[in-house]
Scaffold this motif. Sequence first.
Motif, PDB file in Angstrom:
ATOM      1  N   ARG A  90       1.057  -0.970  -0.039  1.00  0.00           N
ATOM      2  CA  ARG A  90       0.509  -0.375   0.017  1.00  0.00           C
ATOM      3  C   ARG A  90       1.001   1.432   0.346  1.00  0.00           C
ATOM      4  O   ARG A  90       1.414   1.191   1.062  1.00  0.00           O
ATOM      5  N   PHE A  91       1.358   1.974  -1.147  1.00  0.00           N
ATOM      6  CA  PHE A  91       1.632   3.016  -1.101  1.00  0.00           C
ATOM      7  C   PHE A  91       0.963   4.555  -0.543  1.00  0.00           C
ATOM      8  O   PHE A  91       1.945   5.305  -0.196  1.00  0.00           O
ATOM      9  N   LEU A  92       0.103   4.487  -0.324  1.00  0.00           N
ATOM     10  CA  LEU A  92      -0.290   5.589   0.091  1.00  0.00           C
ATOM     11  C   LEU A  92      -0.503   5.458   1.558  1.00  0.00           C
ATOM     12  O   LEU A  92      -2.013   6.413   2.611  1.00  0.00           O
ATOM     13  N   ASP A  94       1.349   4.860   5.670  1.00  0.00           N
ATOM     14  CA  ASP A  94       2.095   4.861   6.106  1.00  0.00           C
ATOM     15  C   ASP A  94       2.252   3.579   7.329  1.00  0.00           C
ATOM     16  O   ASP A  94       3.573   3.764   7.434  1.00  0.00           O
ATOM     17  N   SER A  95       1.848   2.611   6.831  1.00  0.00           N
ATOM     18  CA  SER A  95       2.020   1.660   7.418  1.00  0.00           C
ATOM     19  C   SER A  95       2.834   0.994   6.204  1.00  0.00           C
ATOM     20  O   SER A  95       2.759   0.847   5.206  1.00  0.00           O
ATOM     21  N   ALA A  96       3.139  -0.348   6.788  1.00  0.00           N
ATOM     22  CA  ALA A  96       4.193  -0.895   5.934  1.00  0.00           C
ATOM     23  C   ALA A  96       3.105  -3.115   5.281  1.00  0.00           C
ATOM     24  O   ALA A  96       3.390  -3.532   4.887  1.00  0.00           O
ATOM     25  N   GLN A  97       1.898  -2.522   4.909  1.00  0.00           N
ATOM     26  CA  GLN A  97       0.673  -3.682   5.113  1.00  0.00           C
ATOM     27  C   GLN A  97       0.799  -3.497   3.618  1.00  0.00           C
ATOM     28  O   GLN A  97       1.127  -2.806   2.628  1.00  0.00           O
ATOM     29  N   SER A  98       0.780  -5.345   3.218  1.00  0.00           N
ATOM     30  CA  SER A  98       0.492  -5.298   1.655  1.00  0.00           C
ATOM     31  C   SER A  98      -0.999  -5.979   1.514  1.00  0.00           C
ATOM     32  O   SER A  98      -1.736  -5.876   2.376  1.00  0.00           O
ATOM     33  N   GLU A  99      -1.757  -5.841   0.675  1.00  0.00           N
ATOM     34  CA  GLU A  99      -2.763  -6.382   0.393  1.00  0.00           C
ATOM     35  C   GLU A  99      -2.779  -7.458  -0.968  1.00  0.00           C
ATOM     36  O   GLU A  99      -2.011  -6.840  -2.182  1.00  0.00           O
ATOM     37  N   PRO A 100      -3.901  -7.855  -1.273  1.00  0.00           N
ATOM     38  CA  PRO A 100      -3.569  -9.117  -3.134  1.00  0.00           C
ATOM     39  C   PRO A 100      -3.980  -8.335  -3.912  1.00  0.00           C
ATOM     40  O   PRO A 100      -4.946  -7.184  -3.530  1.00  0.00           O
ATOM     41  N   VAL A 101      -3.369  -8.892  -4.365  1.00  0.00           N
ATOM     42  CA  VAL A 101      -4.066  -7.568  -6.407  1.00  0.00           C
ATOM     43  C   VAL A 101      -4.817  -8.290  -6.324  1.00  0.00           C
ATOM     44  O   VAL A 101      -5.728  -9.634  -6.771  1.00  0.00           O
ATOM     45  N   ARG A 116       9.573  -6.675  -6.013  1.00  0.00           N
ATOM     46  CA  ARG A 116      10.257  -6.982  -5.070  1.00  0.00           C
ATOM     47  C   ARG A 116       9.548  -6.198  -3.701  1.00  0.00           C
ATOM     48  O   ARG A 116       8.584  -6.585  -4.215  1.00  0.00           O
ATOM     49  N   GLY A 117      10.411  -6.168  -2.906  1.00  0.00           N
ATOM     50  CA  GLY A 117       9.544  -6.281  -1.386  1.00  0.00           C
ATOM     51  C   GLY A 117       8.692  -5.973  -1.188  1.00  0.00           C
ATOM     52  O   GLY A 117       7.247  -5.285  -0.539  1.00  0.00           O
ATOM     53  N   ASP A 118       9.246  -4.591  -1.643  1.00  0.00           N
ATOM     54  CA  ASP A 118       8.112  -3.321  -1.132  1.00  0.00           C
ATOM     55  C   ASP A 118       7.206  -2.626  -2.252  1.00  0.00           C
ATOM     56  O   ASP A 118       6.812  -1.925  -3.211  1.00  0.00           O
ATOM     57  N   GLY A 119       6.598  -3.775  -3.227  1.00  0.00           N
ATOM     58  CA  GLY A 119       6.308  -3.391  -4.782  1.00  0.00           C
ATOM     59  C   GLY A 119       5.019  -4.515  -4.293  1.00  0.00           C
ATOM     60  O   GLY A 119       4.852  -5.512  -3.808  1.00  0.00           O
ATOM     61  N   ILE A 120       5.122  -4.811  -6.058  1.00  0.00           N
ATOM     62  CA  ILE A 120       4.033  -6.653  -6.113  1.00  0.00           C
ATOM     63  C   ILE A 120       5.313  -7.532  -5.987  1.00  0.00           C
ATOM     64  O   ILE A 120       6.464  -7.554  -6.495  1.00  0.00           O
ATOM     65  N   ARG A 121       4.793  -8.257  -5.099  1.00  0.00           N
ATOM     66  CA  ARG A 121       5.352  -9.931  -5.275  1.00  0.00           C
ATOM     67  C   ARG A 121       4.538 -10.909  -4.774  1.00  0.00           C
ATOM     68  O   ARG A 121       3.269 -10.624  -4.783  1.00  0.00           O
ATOM     69  N   LEU A 122       5.062 -11.909  -5.144  1.00  0.00           N
ATOM     70  CA  LEU A 122       3.618 -13.306  -4.435  1.00  0.00           C
ATOM     71  C   LEU A 122       4.318 -13.889  -3.297  1.00  0.00           C
ATOM     72  O   LEU A 122       4.965 -13.738  -2.642  1.00  0.00           O
TER      73      LEU A 122
END
Length: 175
Positions: A90-92, A94-101, A116-122
């Motif tokens: 989640r780029f917008l 403040d947390s380093a959370q991820s969400e499914p595409v 990559r770790g801070d973008g799209i990954r599996l």
Amino acid sequence: MTKYTAFLRSLPVHVMFLGLASAPASASGEPTDHINPPQLLMVEHAEILMPGPNGNAEGYLTIWNGTKNHASIASITSDAFDEVVMLRSRFLSDSAQSEPVEGIVPIPGHAELKMRGDGIRLALRNPVSPTAQMESAGLTLIFDDGTELEVRASIHRSSEMLTDHRHGEVDRRSN
């Protein structure tokens, strides 16, 4: 005449050739010629970090789309994991959370997708056998047009061993 001038004079021929070339798909562990990149859809790098930062295995692919058409990843499966989920940071937030595409992941023509770790990954979950002895795992990328790419992903147990890839440059390790 300089090499640059010669290149500029031959540019219309190169552009015409790119437009006429057919573009099969392929998976490759071979180094890619970044000066004259192939005109096909291919996986340049496939790596799995075991375990990833969150305790699960994480997958990182570098996919080159050398065709003139966009390609869209619809899903990915594995012979070594029951579940493969594409995540995005989640780029917008403040947390380093991820969400499914949700939906497809597009790769424009003549462009590269680098996970990559801070973008799209599996996220690779539920291994089908013990992971301690794994050296590689099979992945099948399924595109929205029905194209499938099968690739062997190398297993790494340290993030320093992941490939640091920048299109047009020599690959190196992350460290």
